[in-house]
Scaffold this motif. Structure first.
Motif, short mmCIF file in Angstrom:
data_model
loop_
_atom_site.label_atom_id
_atom_site.label_comp_id
_atom_site.label_asym_id
_atom_site.label_seq_id
_atom_site.Cartn_x
_atom_site.Cartn_y
_atom_site.Cartn_z
N SER A 173 -7.18 0.29 -22.34
CA SER A 173 -8.47 -0.32 -22.71
C SER A 173 -9.46 -0.26 -21.56
O SER A 173 -10.65 0.01 -21.75
CB SER A 173 -8.27 -1.78 -23.12
OG SER A 173 -7.51 -1.87 -24.27
N PHE A 174 -8.97 -0.50 -20.34
CA PHE A 174 -9.83 -0.46 -19.16
C PHE A 174 -10.37 0.95 -18.93
O PHE A 174 -11.56 1.15 -18.70
CB PHE A 174 -9.06 -0.95 -17.94
CG PHE A 174 -9.87 -0.98 -16.68
CD1 PHE A 174 -10.92 -1.86 -16.52
CD2 PHE A 174 -9.57 -0.11 -15.63
CE1 PHE A 174 -11.67 -1.88 -15.36
CE2 PHE A 174 -10.31 -0.12 -14.47
CZ PHE A 174 -11.37 -1.01 -14.34
N GLU B 16 -22.86 5.82 -23.80
CA GLU B 16 -22.88 5.47 -25.22
C GLU B 16 -23.44 4.07 -25.46
O GLU B 16 -23.09 3.42 -26.43
CB GLU B 16 -21.47 5.55 -25.79
CG GLU B 16 -20.90 6.94 -25.84
CD GLU B 16 -19.50 6.96 -26.42
OE1 GLU B 16 -19.14 6.03 -27.18
OE2 GLU B 16 -18.79 7.90 -26.13
N ASN B 17 -24.29 3.63 -24.59
CA ASN B 17 -24.88 2.30 -24.74
C ASN B 17 -25.99 2.36 -25.77
O ASN B 17 -26.75 3.32 -25.83
CB ASN B 17 -25.44 1.81 -23.41
CG ASN B 17 -24.38 1.73 -22.35
OD1 ASN B 17 -23.23 1.44 -22.65
ND2 ASN B 17 -24.74 2.00 -21.12
N ASN C 173 -10.67 3.34 -21.17
CA ASN C 173 -11.61 3.65 -22.25
C ASN C 173 -12.98 3.02 -22.00
O ASN C 173 -14.01 3.64 -22.25
CB ASN C 173 -11.06 3.18 -23.59
CG ASN C 173 -9.93 4.06 -24.09
OD1 ASN C 173 -9.79 5.21 -23.67
ND2 ASN C 173 -9.11 3.52 -24.96
N ALA C 174 -12.99 1.79 -21.50
CA ALA C 174 -14.26 1.11 -21.21
C ALA C 174 -15.01 1.84 -20.10
O ALA C 174 -16.23 2.01 -20.18
CB ALA C 174 -14.00 -0.33 -20.82
N LEU C 175 -14.30 2.28 -19.07
CA LEU C 175 -14.95 3.02 -17.98
C LEU C 175 -15.51 4.35 -18.48
O LEU C 175 -16.63 4.74 -18.12
CB LEU C 175 -13.96 3.28 -16.84
CG LEU C 175 -13.54 2.07 -16.01
CD1 LEU C 175 -12.47 2.49 -15.00
CD2 LEU C 175 -14.74 1.47 -15.30
N GLU C 176 -14.75 5.04 -19.31
CA GLU C 176 -15.22 6.33 -19.84
C GLU C 176 -16.44 6.14 -20.75
O GLU C 176 -17.38 6.93 -20.72
CB GLU C 176 -14.10 7.03 -20.59
CG GLU C 176 -13.04 7.57 -19.66
CD GLU C 176 -11.85 8.17 -20.39
OE1 GLU C 176 -11.71 7.94 -21.62
OE2 GLU C 176 -11.05 8.84 -19.72
N LYS C 177 -16.43 5.08 -21.55
CA LYS C 177 -17.57 4.80 -22.43
C LYS C 177 -18.81 4.47 -21.61
O LYS C 177 -19.91 4.93 -21.92
CB LYS C 177 -17.23 3.65 -23.37
CG LYS C 177 -18.28 3.37 -24.39
CD LYS C 177 -17.86 2.28 -25.34
CE LYS C 177 -18.95 2.01 -26.35
NZ LYS C 177 -18.58 0.96 -27.31
N ALA C 178 -18.64 3.70 -20.55
CA ALA C 178 -19.78 3.35 -19.70
C ALA C 178 -20.34 4.59 -19.01
O ALA C 178 -21.54 4.74 -18.86
CB ALA C 178 -19.35 2.32 -18.66
N LYS C 179 -19.46 5.48 -18.59
CA LYS C 179 -19.90 6.69 -17.90
C LYS C 179 -20.63 7.64 -18.84
O LYS C 179 -21.60 8.27 -18.46
CB LYS C 179 -18.69 7.40 -17.28
CG LYS C 179 -19.05 8.63 -16.50
CD LYS C 179 -17.83 9.28 -15.91
CE LYS C 179 -18.22 10.54 -15.17
NZ LYS C 179 -17.04 11.25 -14.66
#
Length: 54
Positions: free
Chosen positions: A20-21, A32-33, A23-29
């Motif tokens: 989960s951590f 996708e905000n 995935n969160a880092l990859e999404k932030a990078k």
């Protein structure tokens, strides 16, 4: 963001929170905000003006 917030040690002991951590880092990078829209008026105030607001 303060430096203390950035420099945290994170201990992950299980595979699920680790995944989960990451995935969160990859999404932030990836950026996708979603865009936010401010619907209230705002203005910047100086430190000495804050006490006049209350």
């Amino acid at each position: 963001m303060t430096t203390k917030t950035i420099l945290k040690n994170i201990n992950i002991r299980n595979k699920r929170p680790a995944r989960s951590f990451v995935n969160a880092l990859e999404k932030a990078k990836s950026g996708e905000n979603k865009e936010i829209k401010l619907d209230k008026e705002f203005r910047n105030v100086k430190q000495n003006e804050i006490k006049h607001l209350f």
